[in-house]
Design a protein around this motif. Structure first.
Motif, PDB file in Angstrom:
ATOM      1  N   SER A   8     -38.392  30.893  33.331  1.00 24.05           N
ATOM      2  CA  SER A   8     -39.598  30.658  34.133  1.00 24.05           C
ATOM      3  C   SER A   8     -40.895  31.083  33.443  1.00 24.05           C
ATOM      4  N   PRO A   9     -40.932  32.121  32.579  1.00 24.67           N
ATOM      5  CA  PRO A   9     -42.198  32.414  31.899  1.00 24.67           C
ATOM      6  C   PRO A   9     -42.681  31.271  31.001  1.00 24.67           C
ATOM      7  N   ALA A  10     -41.773  30.423  30.542  1.00 23.79           N
ATOM      8  CA  ALA A  10     -42.161  29.329  29.644  1.00 23.79           C
ATOM      9  C   ALA A  10     -42.647  28.098  30.397  1.00 23.79           C
ATOM     10  N   LEU A  11     -42.481  28.065  31.710  1.00 23.85           N
ATOM     11  CA  LEU A  11     -42.883  26.890  32.494  1.00 23.85           C
ATOM     12  C   LEU A  11     -44.288  27.053  33.045  1.00 23.85           C
ATOM     13  N   ASP A  12     -45.018  25.970  33.049  1.00 27.50           N
ATOM     14  CA  ASP A  12     -46.342  25.942  33.659  1.00 27.50           C
ATOM     15  C   ASP A  12     -46.138  25.655  35.153  1.00 27.50           C
ATOM     16  N   PRO A  13     -46.446  26.608  36.045  1.00 33.07           N
ATOM     17  CA  PRO A  13     -46.154  26.403  37.466  1.00 33.07           C
ATOM     18  C   PRO A  13     -46.916  25.243  38.093  1.00 33.07           C
ATOM     19  N   ASP A  14     -48.042  24.845  37.484  1.00 35.04           N
ATOM     20  CA  ASP A  14     -48.806  23.720  38.026  1.00 35.04           C
ATOM     21  C   ASP A  14     -48.327  22.376  37.490  1.00 35.04           C
ATOM     22  N   ALA A  15     -47.480  22.401  36.467  1.00 37.10           N
ATOM     23  CA  ALA A  15     -47.069  21.146  35.834  1.00 37.10           C
ATOM     24  C   ALA A  15     -45.567  20.913  35.857  1.00 37.10           C
ATOM     25  N   SER A  16     -44.767  21.903  36.249  1.00 40.52           N
ATOM     26  CA  SER A  16     -43.318  21.720  36.221  1.00 40.52           C
ATOM     27  C   SER A  16     -42.683  22.191  37.512  1.00 40.52           C
ATOM     28  N   ASP A  17     -41.592  21.543  37.815  1.00 38.00           N
ATOM     29  CA  ASP A  17     -40.782  21.934  38.956  1.00 38.00           C
ATOM     30  C   ASP A  17     -39.363  22.081  38.437  1.00 38.00           C
ATOM     31  N   ILE A  18     -38.699  23.184  38.762  1.00 42.20           N
ATOM     32  CA  ILE A  18     -37.340  23.406  38.294  1.00 42.20           C
ATOM     33  C   ILE A  18     -36.417  23.504  39.498  1.00 42.20           C
ATOM     34  N   THR A  19     -35.254  22.879  39.381  1.00 42.56           N
ATOM     35  CA  THR A  19     -34.286  22.886  40.471  1.00 42.56           C
ATOM     36  C   THR A  19     -32.922  23.275  39.920  1.00 42.56           C
ATOM     37  N   TRP A  20     -32.363  24.341  40.443  1.00 40.65           N
ATOM     38  CA  TRP A  20     -30.979  24.710  40.147  1.00 40.65           C
ATOM     39  C   TRP A  20     -30.177  24.436  41.406  1.00 40.65           C
ATOM     40  N   THR A  21     -29.017  23.856  41.248  1.00 47.37           N
ATOM     41  CA  THR A  21     -28.127  23.669  42.389  1.00 47.37           C
ATOM     42  C   THR A  21     -26.793  24.329  42.068  1.00 47.37           C
ATOM     43  N   ILE A  22     -26.146  24.816  43.108  1.00 51.21           N
ATOM     44  CA  ILE A  22     -24.821  25.419  42.970  1.00 51.21           C
ATOM     45  C   ILE A  22     -23.909  24.637  43.902  1.00 51.21           C
TER      46      ILE A  22
END
Length: 102
Positions: A52-66
């Motif tokens: 998460s520190p490497a992601l731009d919060p205004d430009a990326s969305d990350i989704t993990w599913t289990i």
């Protein structure tokens, strides 16, 4: 460790999406398997803290599913001939391997 029968577990894929590009499909970034729900939860938490520190919060969305799954033992291929079509298959030029439509 080789398994000889199906076993229950969890499959955890990570997808990211570029929020600044509405035409871009989400991209599969990583996957892992886990033996239990708590193990899957811990692994996702560790991975999120790492990336998460490497992601731009205004430009990326990350989704993990289990997801709960049943893992099957690998097929044994010793002394088994593949069908002839396996040797003549050629991917089409410019085809996408991401699983998302072009």
């Amino acid at each position: 460790m080789l398994m000889d029968k199906p076993r229950r577990g969890f499959w955890c894929p990570c997808w990211t999406e570029d929020l600044t590009d509405e035409m871009q499909w989400p991209a599969l970034r990583a996957t892992f398997d886990a033996c239990s729900a708590p193990q899957a939860d811990r692994r996702v938490a560790i991975a999120l803290r790492a990336i998460s520190p490497a992601l731009d919060p205004d430009a990326s969305d990350i989704t993990w599913t289990i997801r709960p799954v049943v893992f099957l033992p690998p097929a044994r291929r010793q002394d088994i001939q593949l069908p002839p079509c396996a040797y003549v298959f050629k991917p089409q030029a410019g085809s996408s391997t991401s699983g998302a439509p072009d």
